[in-house]
Scaffold this active site. Structure first.
Site, mmCIF file in Angstrom:
data_model
loop_
_atom_site.group_PDB
_atom_site.id
_atom_site.type_symbol
_atom_site.label_atom_id
_atom_site.label_comp_id
_atom_site.label_asym_id
_atom_site.label_seq_id
_atom_site.Cartn_x
_atom_site.Cartn_y
_atom_site.Cartn_z
ATOM 1 N N LYS B 50 0.843 -1.233 0.134
ATOM 2 C CA LYS B 50 0.068 -0.113 0.119
ATOM 3 C C LYS B 50 0.816 1.248 0.197
ATOM 4 O O LYS B 50 0.574 2.241 -0.681
ATOM 5 C CB LYS B 50 -0.984 -0.077 1.143
ATOM 6 C CG LYS B 50 -2.176 -1.063 1.082
ATOM 7 C CD LYS B 50 -2.691 -1.442 2.496
ATOM 8 C CE LYS B 50 -3.832 -2.865 1.925
ATOM 9 N NZ LYS B 50 -4.509 -3.055 3.364
ATOM 10 N N GLN B 94 -5.023 -2.105 9.277
ATOM 11 C CA GLN B 94 -4.838 -3.317 9.000
ATOM 12 C C GLN B 94 -5.379 -4.491 9.672
ATOM 13 O O GLN B 94 -5.208 -4.555 10.824
ATOM 14 C CB GLN B 94 -3.332 -3.825 8.586
ATOM 15 C CG GLN B 94 -2.763 -4.956 7.971
ATOM 16 C CD GLN B 94 -3.415 -4.808 6.385
ATOM 17 O OE1 GLN B 94 -3.373 -3.966 5.648
ATOM 18 N NE2 GLN B 94 -3.767 -5.862 6.200
ATOM 19 N N ASP B 117 -11.176 2.291 4.132
ATOM 20 C CA ASP B 117 -11.288 0.954 4.135
ATOM 21 C C ASP B 117 -12.794 0.675 3.895
ATOM 22 O O ASP B 117 -12.949 -0.623 3.580
ATOM 23 C CB ASP B 117 -10.608 0.318 5.164
ATOM 24 C CG ASP B 117 -9.520 -0.956 4.664
ATOM 25 O OD1 ASP B 117 -9.553 -1.048 3.439
ATOM 26 O OD2 ASP B 117 -9.120 -1.659 5.607
#
Lengths: 290, 290
Positions: B50, B94, B117
Site C-alpha cells: 500500500k 490493517q 477501507d
C-alpha cells in the site's frame, strides 16, 4: 395434499403469554415509546396495534405524536429526550417519515440500547457482519425466522429465496437467513425469470408487495412459504369492499407447499410479538446494567 | 475456446495513472495513514504494498506500527490522533487485529470521513440499506465491481453467485452486486450441492479461500469469473517452493468461462487501486468541506 398452516396468530399469542410472565418478574415496568409523525392511516393503525399489544403484556407505552410539518431538529430533540427517559426502555420511530426528514439521521439518534426496532445504522451494520451481534434485530425479519423455527423448518444448508430487498424486510431477512447458514438468494423487480429462481427454494420469503404474485407452479413441492405481503384486494362480498391478501396466491400455493403462513394471521402478529420481546429484553438489559 | 482474461494489473495501472493526475490538481497532498499491529508477515506485506502504491501516485503515506501487545485503549488513542491530523485524509487499520482487541470498537473510532477501507460499522450499515450511500466502500469488493465494469459484463438482472461470506469480501460484494441490480446468491461452507448453485451463475465471485476449489464442470459456459482467492500451492519448480493460485481451477475453468481474472494479476492490484481512489476522494471531499 394441502400445506400445513404456520399459525402466526397462535405462535404470537404464546410468545405474548410468555412475555407477560417475564414482565411480572422484572423489578421495573418495561416502557415502549412510539414516535408517529403525521397521520398516515396505515401508520396510525400500526401504532395503535402496538399500544394494544403493549397493554396486553403489561408493557407501559407512551405516544409521541408530531405534525407532518415537524422539523428534523425537533424530531431529533424528542428522540433524545426519550433516550434519557428512565421509564422508556425501547423507542420506535414509525416509518416512513415525511420526505423532508432524513430517515437515517433520525434513526441514528435512537440510543443503541433502546433501538427495539433494530434500524439504527450500527445495528444494521452489525447484522450484515459475521461475528458481530446487533443489540436488536428488525421485528418483521425476526418474526419470519421465529415462524421457521416454530414450524420445525431446518434452515442451515437449505436454499432460501427472498423476494424483495426492502430495508425493512427483504434485506434484513436475507442477512438473518445467512446467519442461520442458509444458502440465500435475493430476487427483486430486476430479476430475470423469477419463477425459475423461486423453484430452487426450500424456503421462500415473499416480501415484494404485489398481491398474490407468487404462483403455485413456481413452487418446489414441499417448500416452506413465509408470506410477508399485506395487500388490499377488492372484494364486493366484504363490508370494507376489500380483503387482505399476501404476496402469494394462497389457495393455489397451499396445494404445493409443505408449510405456508396465512395472510392475515401469519407474519403480522409475529412482528408485534417481536417488538414486545425486544422491548422486554431492552428493559432486562437496562436493569442489569443499572 | 478460451476465456478472455480480465487484466486487473492493466486496469489498476490505468486507474493509478488517472489518480496521479487527480492528485496533481489537488491543492493539498492526499495522505494515507496505515495502522499495523504486530508483525504478521501477510499484514506486513500488504501494508508495504500500500505504501509503495501511494508513492507511485503521489499520495503521502504515514506508518503507525504498534506492538502485538498494544492495549485497545492505546490503539484507539492513536486512531483518534489520526482523525484530527489535517495531513491524514484516509486511515487504514490493517486487519486482522490481535484477539484481545475488539475489532468493531476500533473500526468505529475511525472518522467516517477518513474511513477509506469502508469498514466503519455505519458505512457497512449504509451499504446494506437501499437509498443510503456509504461514504466509502470496502476496497476488494469495490475492485470486483470495477473489474466487471471494465470487462463489459452486464450486472443488472443477471444471476450472480458469491462463494464465501466473509466480512471483508463475500458479504460486502454480495451487497454491492445487489445494489447493481443483480439477483444474488451467497454460498458458503454449509451450502449443499455448491456445484449446482454455481452452475446458475452468469457472474461468479469466488472468495472462499480454498485453492483451486471451483471446478470447470461447475460453470455455465460463458460465465464471468472473478477470483478473489490468493492461496499458496506447493511448487518445487518455484524458487519460493510455492506458487499463488486462486479459488478457481484456472487452467480448466478458462476453457468454459467467457471471461476470467488471473491470480495473481486480477483482483489483487484492484484492491490497492481502490484504496488509493478512496484516499484521493477523501482528500477531495475534505478540501471541499474546508
Amino acid at each position: 395434499m394441502s400445506a400445513r398452516l404456520i399459525d402466526g396468530k397462535a405462535i404470537a399469542a404464546d410468545i405474548r403469554a410468555d412475555l407477560r410472565e417475564q414482565v411480572q418478574r422484572l423489578p421495573v415496568q418495561p416502557g415502549l415509546a412510539t414516535v408517529l409523525v403525521g397521520t398516515r392511516p396505515d401508520s396510525v393503525t400500526y401504532v395503535n396495534m402496538k399500544h394494544r399489544a403493549c397493554a396486553e403484556v403489561g408493557v407501559r407505552s407512551v405516544r409521541v405524536e408530531l405534525p407532518e410539518s415537524v422539523s428534523e431538529a425537533e424530531l431529533v430533540g424528542r428522540v433524545r429526550e426519550l433516550n434519557t427517559d428512565p421509564q422508556v426502555h425501547g423507542i420506535l420511530v414509525q416509518l416512513p417519515l415525511p420526505p423532508h426528514i432524513d430517515e437515517e439521521r433520525v434513526l441514528a439518534q435512537v440510543s443503541l440500547e433502546k433501538d427495539v426496532d433494530g434500524f439504527h445504522p450500527v445495528n444494521i451494520g452489525r447484522l450484515a457482519m459475521k461475528n458481530r451481534d446487533p443489540l436488536f434485530v428488525p421485528c418483521t425479519p425476526l418474526g419470519c425466522i421465529e415462524l421457521l423455527r416454530h414450524s420445525g423448518t431446518a434452515i442451515a444448508g437449505r436454499q432460501a429465496v427472498v423476494l424483495g430487498r426492502s430495508n425493512i424486510v427483504g434485506l434484513p431477512v436475507a442477512l438473518l437467513l445467512l446467519r442461520e447458514n442458509a444458502t440465500v438468494t435475493v430476487c427483486h423487480s430486476r430479476t430475470r425469470d423469477i419463477a425459475a429462481v423461486v423453484r430452487q427454494a426450500d424456503i421462500l420469503v415473499a416480501a415484494i408487495g404485489k398481491p398474490e404474485y407468487v404462483q403455485a407452479d413456481w413452487l418446489r413441492p414441499g417448500v416452506t412459504v413465509i408470506d410477508v405481503g399485506i395487500n388490499q384486494k377488492p372484494d364486493a362480498s366484504s363490508a370494507r369492499g376489500y380483503r387482505l391478501v399476501g404476496d402469494v396466491d394462497f389457495d393455489a400455493c397451499r396445494r404445493v407447499a409443505g408449510q405456508i403462513t396465512p395472510v392475515p394471521g401469519g407474519t403480522g402478529p409475529m412482528t408485534i410479538a417481536m417488538l414486545l420481546r425486544n422491548t422486554v429484553r431492552a428493559a432486562q438489559r437496562q436493569v442489569q446494567n443499572g
